[in-house]
Design a protein around this motif. Structure first.
Motif, PDB file in Angstrom:
ATOM      1  N   ASP A  35     -36.306-105.400  29.785  1.00  0.00           N
ATOM      2  CA  ASP A  35     -35.733-104.524  30.813  1.00  0.00           C
ATOM      3  C   ASP A  35     -35.662-105.299  32.121  1.00  0.00           C
ATOM      4  O   ASP A  35     -36.329-106.322  32.302  1.00  0.00           O
ATOM      5  CB  ASP A  35     -36.588-103.266  30.981  1.00  0.00           C
ATOM      6  CG  ASP A  35     -35.864-102.151  31.719  1.00  0.00           C
ATOM      7  OD1 ASP A  35     -34.694-102.349  32.113  1.00  0.00           O
ATOM      8  OD2 ASP A  35     -36.463-101.086  31.909  1.00  0.00           O
ATOM      9  N   ASN A  36     -34.838-104.806  33.024  1.00  0.00           N
ATOM     10  CA  ASN A  36     -34.719-105.384  34.358  1.00  0.00           C
ATOM     11  C   ASN A  36     -34.465-104.236  35.318  1.00  0.00           C
ATOM     12  O   ASN A  36     -33.460-103.539  35.199  1.00  0.00           O
ATOM     13  CB  ASN A  36     -33.581-106.399  34.410  1.00  0.00           C
ATOM     14  CG  ASN A  36     -33.430-107.020  35.787  1.00  0.00           C
ATOM     15  OD1 ASN A  36     -34.332-106.908  36.613  1.00  0.00           O
ATOM     16  ND2 ASN A  36     -32.312-107.670  36.032  1.00  0.00           N
ATOM     17  N   LYS A  37     -35.357-104.038  36.249  1.00  0.00           N
ATOM     18  CA  LYS A  37     -35.262-102.901  37.152  1.00  0.00           C
ATOM     19  C   LYS A  37     -34.558-103.229  38.462  1.00  0.00           C
ATOM     20  O   LYS A  37     -34.299-102.323  39.265  1.00  0.00           O
ATOM     21  CB  LYS A  37     -36.660-102.364  37.440  1.00  0.00           C
ATOM     22  CG  LYS A  37     -37.389-101.884  36.184  1.00  0.00           C
ATOM     23  CD  LYS A  37     -38.793-101.407  36.504  1.00  0.00           C
ATOM     24  CE  LYS A  37     -39.515-100.962  35.234  1.00  0.00           C
ATOM     25  NZ  LYS A  37     -40.901-100.504  35.504  1.00  0.00           N
ATOM     26  N   TYR A  38     -34.270-104.515  38.681  1.00  0.00           N
ATOM     27  CA  TYR A  38     -33.725-104.910  39.976  1.00  0.00           C
ATOM     28  C   TYR A  38     -32.305-105.451  39.830  1.00  0.00           C
ATOM     29  O   TYR A  38     -32.026-106.247  38.938  1.00  0.00           O
ATOM     30  CB  TYR A  38     -34.624-105.965  40.619  1.00  0.00           C
ATOM     31  CG  TYR A  38     -36.037-105.483  40.796  1.00  0.00           C
ATOM     32  CD1 TYR A  38     -36.368-104.592  41.806  1.00  0.00           C
ATOM     33  CD2 TYR A  38     -37.040-105.894  39.920  1.00  0.00           C
ATOM     34  CE1 TYR A  38     -37.670-104.132  41.957  1.00  0.00           C
ATOM     35  CE2 TYR A  38     -38.344-105.444  40.065  1.00  0.00           C
ATOM     36  CZ  TYR A  38     -38.647-104.558  41.079  1.00  0.00           C
ATOM     37  OH  TYR A  38     -39.929-104.099  41.216  1.00  0.00           O
ATOM     38  N   GLY A  53     -28.628-101.941  33.044  1.00  0.00           N
ATOM     39  CA  GLY A  53     -28.141-100.929  33.972  1.00  0.00           C
ATOM     40  C   GLY A  53     -28.583-101.102  35.407  1.00  0.00           C
ATOM     41  O   GLY A  53     -28.273-100.254  36.249  1.00  0.00           O
ATOM     42  N   ALA A  54     -29.272-102.202  35.732  1.00  0.00           N
ATOM     43  CA  ALA A  54     -29.757-102.381  37.097  1.00  0.00           C
ATOM     44  C   ALA A  54     -28.604-102.458  38.096  1.00  0.00           C
ATOM     45  O   ALA A  54     -28.647-101.829  39.162  1.00  0.00           O
ATOM     46  CB  ALA A  54     -30.634-103.631  37.189  1.00  0.00           C
ATOM     47  N   ASN A  55     -27.566-103.221  37.762  1.00  0.00           N
ATOM     48  CA  ASN A  55     -26.411-103.317  38.664  1.00  0.00           C
ATOM     49  C   ASN A  55     -25.648-101.995  38.718  1.00  0.00           C
ATOM     50  O   ASN A  55     -25.198-101.559  39.784  1.00  0.00           O
ATOM     51  CB  ASN A  55     -25.469-104.429  38.210  1.00  0.00           C
ATOM     52  CG  ASN A  55     -26.065-105.811  38.406  1.00  0.00           C
ATOM     53  OD1 ASN A  55     -26.971-106.002  39.221  1.00  0.00           O
ATOM     54  ND2 ASN A  55     -25.567-106.781  37.659  1.00  0.00           N
ATOM     55  N   ASP A 114     -20.541-101.781  27.312  1.00  0.00           N
ATOM     56  CA  ASP A 114     -21.376-102.853  26.767  1.00  0.00           C
ATOM     57  C   ASP A 114     -21.232-102.874  25.248  1.00  0.00           C
ATOM     58  O   ASP A 114     -21.036-101.825  24.620  1.00  0.00           O
ATOM     59  CB  ASP A 114     -22.838-102.638  27.156  1.00  0.00           C
ATOM     60  CG  ASP A 114     -23.646-103.926  27.113  1.00  0.00           C
ATOM     61  OD1 ASP A 114     -23.994-104.442  28.190  1.00  0.00           O
ATOM     62  OD2 ASP A 114     -23.904-104.430  26.006  1.00  0.00           O
ATOM     63  N   ALA A 115     -21.351-104.062  24.669  1.00  0.00           N
ATOM     64  CA  ALA A 115     -21.263-104.202  23.217  1.00  0.00           C
ATOM     65  C   ALA A 115     -22.607-103.997  22.538  1.00  0.00           C
ATOM     66  O   ALA A 115     -22.700-104.043  21.311  1.00  0.00           O
ATOM     67  CB  ALA A 115     -20.712-105.583  22.858  1.00  0.00           C
ATOM     68  N   THR A 116     -23.651-103.768  23.338  1.00  0.00           N
ATOM     69  CA  THR A 116     -24.998-103.609  22.804  1.00  0.00           C
ATOM     70  C   THR A 116     -25.382-102.137  22.808  1.00  0.00           C
ATOM     71  O   THR A 116     -25.556-101.547  23.875  1.00  0.00           O
ATOM     72  CB  THR A 116     -25.998-104.417  23.649  1.00  0.00           C
ATOM     73  OG1 THR A 116     -25.531-105.759  23.771  1.00  0.00           O
ATOM     74  CG2 THR A 116     -27.362-104.416  23.014  1.00  0.00           C
ATOM     75  N   ILE A 117     -25.512-101.541  21.658  1.00  0.00           N
ATOM     76  CA  ILE A 117     -25.796-100.112  21.581  1.00  0.00           C
ATOM     77  C   ILE A 117     -27.158 -99.792  22.166  1.00  0.00           C
ATOM     78  O   ILE A 117     -27.357 -98.723  22.776  1.00  0.00           O
ATOM     79  CB  ILE A 117     -25.692 -99.606  20.119  1.00  0.00           C
ATOM     80  CG1 ILE A 117     -25.740 -98.076  20.082  1.00  0.00           C
ATOM     81  CG2 ILE A 117     -26.765-100.226  19.242  1.00  0.00           C
ATOM     82  CD1 ILE A 117     -24.589 -97.394  20.773  1.00  0.00           C
ATOM     83  N   GLU A 118     -28.127-100.706  22.040  1.00  0.00           N
ATOM     84  CA  GLU A 118     -29.449-100.458  22.613  1.00  0.00           C
ATOM     85  C   GLU A 118     -29.400-100.442  24.138  1.00  0.00           C
ATOM     86  O   GLU A 118     -30.197 -99.741  24.778  1.00  0.00           O
ATOM     87  CB  GLU A 118     -30.452-101.506  22.126  1.00  0.00           C
ATOM     88  CG  GLU A 118     -30.802-101.400  20.650  1.00  0.00           C
ATOM     89  CD  GLU A 118     -31.480-100.085  20.292  1.00  0.00           C
ATOM     90  OE1 GLU A 118     -32.202 -99.536  21.148  1.00  0.00           O
ATOM     91  OE2 GLU A 118     -31.289 -99.609  19.155  1.00  0.00           O
ATOM     92  N   ALA A 119     -28.474-101.192  24.727  1.00  0.00           N
ATOM     93  CA  ALA A 119     -28.303-101.154  26.179  1.00  0.00           C
ATOM     94  C   ALA A 119     -27.831 -99.773  26.612  1.00  0.00           C
ATOM     95  O   ALA A 119     -28.330 -99.209  27.596  1.00  0.00           O
ATOM     96  CB  ALA A 119     -27.308-102.225  26.625  1.00  0.00           C
ATOM     97  N   ARG A 152     -28.317 -96.932  25.090  1.00  0.00           N
ATOM     98  CA  ARG A 152     -29.426 -95.987  24.937  1.00  0.00           C
ATOM     99  C   ARG A 152     -30.433 -96.133  26.070  1.00  0.00           C
ATOM    100  O   ARG A 152     -30.933 -95.147  26.614  1.00  0.00           O
ATOM    101  CB  ARG A 152     -30.101 -96.204  23.588  1.00  0.00           C
ATOM    102  CG  ARG A 152     -29.239 -95.794  22.406  1.00  0.00           C
ATOM    103  CD  ARG A 152     -29.832 -96.265  21.089  1.00  0.00           C
ATOM    104  NE  ARG A 152     -28.999 -95.850  19.956  1.00  0.00           N
ATOM    105  CZ  ARG A 152     -29.072 -96.381  18.750  1.00  0.00           C
ATOM    106  NH1 ARG A 152     -29.961 -97.355  18.499  1.00  0.00           N
ATOM    107  NH2 ARG A 152     -28.280 -95.954  17.780  1.00  0.00           N
ATOM    108  N   LEU A 153     -30.726 -97.381  26.440  1.00  0.00           N
ATOM    109  CA  LEU A 153     -31.676 -97.636  27.524  1.00  0.00           C
ATOM    110  C   LEU A 153     -31.182 -97.046  28.840  1.00  0.00           C
ATOM    111  O   LEU A 153     -31.926 -96.356  29.555  1.00  0.00           O
ATOM    112  CB  LEU A 153     -31.892 -99.148  27.674  1.00  0.00           C
ATOM    113  CG  LEU A 153     -32.710 -99.607  28.880  1.00  0.00           C
ATOM    114  CD1 LEU A 153     -34.132 -99.069  28.809  1.00  0.00           C
ATOM    115  CD2 LEU A 153     -32.709-101.141  28.966  1.00  0.00           C
ATOM    116  N   VAL A 154     -29.910 -97.293  29.161  1.00  0.00           N
ATOM    117  CA  VAL A 154     -29.380 -96.830  30.443  1.00  0.00           C
ATOM    118  C   VAL A 154     -29.195 -95.318  30.442  1.00  0.00           C
ATOM    119  O   VAL A 154     -29.382 -94.660  31.472  1.00  0.00           O
ATOM    120  CB  VAL A 154     -28.062 -97.562  30.772  1.00  0.00           C
ATOM    121  CG1 VAL A 154     -27.475 -97.051  32.086  1.00  0.00           C
ATOM    122  CG2 VAL A 154     -28.313 -99.064  30.870  1.00  0.00           C
TER     123      VAL A 154
END
Length: 219
Positions: free
Chosen positions: A15-18, A46-48, A63-68, A70-72
């Motif tokens: 993850d990246n929060k910034y 989703g930080a940006n 995004d092409a990443t389904i886990e991305a 779900r995360l966002v």
């Protein structure tokens, strides 16, 4: 391979929060904080995307990443103040076009993505789609890894500015396109009017990043 690699990373808790410091600066310096509709291509953690929402933009993320996705979605569920202005989509890795109308966006943000497309041809295809979905005089901020980036330094050269990069032992090998100099990057951007091009770099604690950054407009 890139989608599978990042799906695995997100499943392991990456993850990246910034937001990108470059984006924080360029939203003010280049976009002029003038609100509009933004396409965030390859939104990742989703930080940006969240930063742009907090700045008041309407943001479409893809995004092409389904886990991305779900995360966002989980992050946005905790932010009812900005969630109504966000629209997330998952794009199939075999897609040949973006699922948006012509001239739909005032801005496009594409950060830490282009090199991962793996070849100049794929990048050119995506850039043509950006032109299609942008309004006339719409602005785009994008970057690409350079020849001293981690992808290039720790990767194996397998083609013209194309490197096979592994990363950690649990990672899936991917192809990364890292142009050898600034002129090659600018040459990629022929569909646009390039207003400025520079770079962002750091080297410390065993990590080295070097990315060319461009600010450009649709004619």
């Amino acid at each position: 391979e890139v989608a599978r690699r990042y799906d695995n990373l997100f499943k392991r808790g990456a993850d990246n929060k910034y937001p990108s410091l470059d984006l924080v600066r360029l939203e003010k310096w280049y976009f002029g904080s003038k609100r509009g509709r933004v396409l965030d291509y390859g939104f990742g953690t989703g930080a940006n995307l969240i930063h742009l929402l907090e700045c008041g933009y309407q943001v479409d993320g893809i995004d092409a990443t389904i886990e991305a996705k779900r995360l966002v979605e989980r992050k946005l569920a905790q932010r009812p103040d900005i969630r109504p202005r966000a629209a997330l989509k998952h794009i199939d890795t075999e897609a040949v076009s973006l699922p948006y109308d012509d001239k739909a966006f005032d801005y496009v943000v594409c950060l830490s993505v282009l090199s991962l497309l793996g070849s100049r041809e794929r990048i050119e295809r995506v850039l043509r789609e950006f032109v299609r979905v942008m309004k006339s005089n719409g602005k785009i901020v994008l970057d690409i890894n350079g020849p001293t980036s981690e992808f290039a330094r720790r990767g194996k050269l397998v083609g013209d500015d194309v490197y096979e990069y592994l990363g950690g032992p649990e990672d899936i090998p991917i192809l990364c396109y890292c142009p050898g100099d600034e002129n090659k990057f600018v040459d990629l951007l022929k569909p646009f009017i390039v207003d400025d091009v520079g770079f962002s770099a750091h080297k410390y604690v065993g990590n080295e990043i070097f990315e060319y950054i461009a600010c450009a407009r649709k004619p």
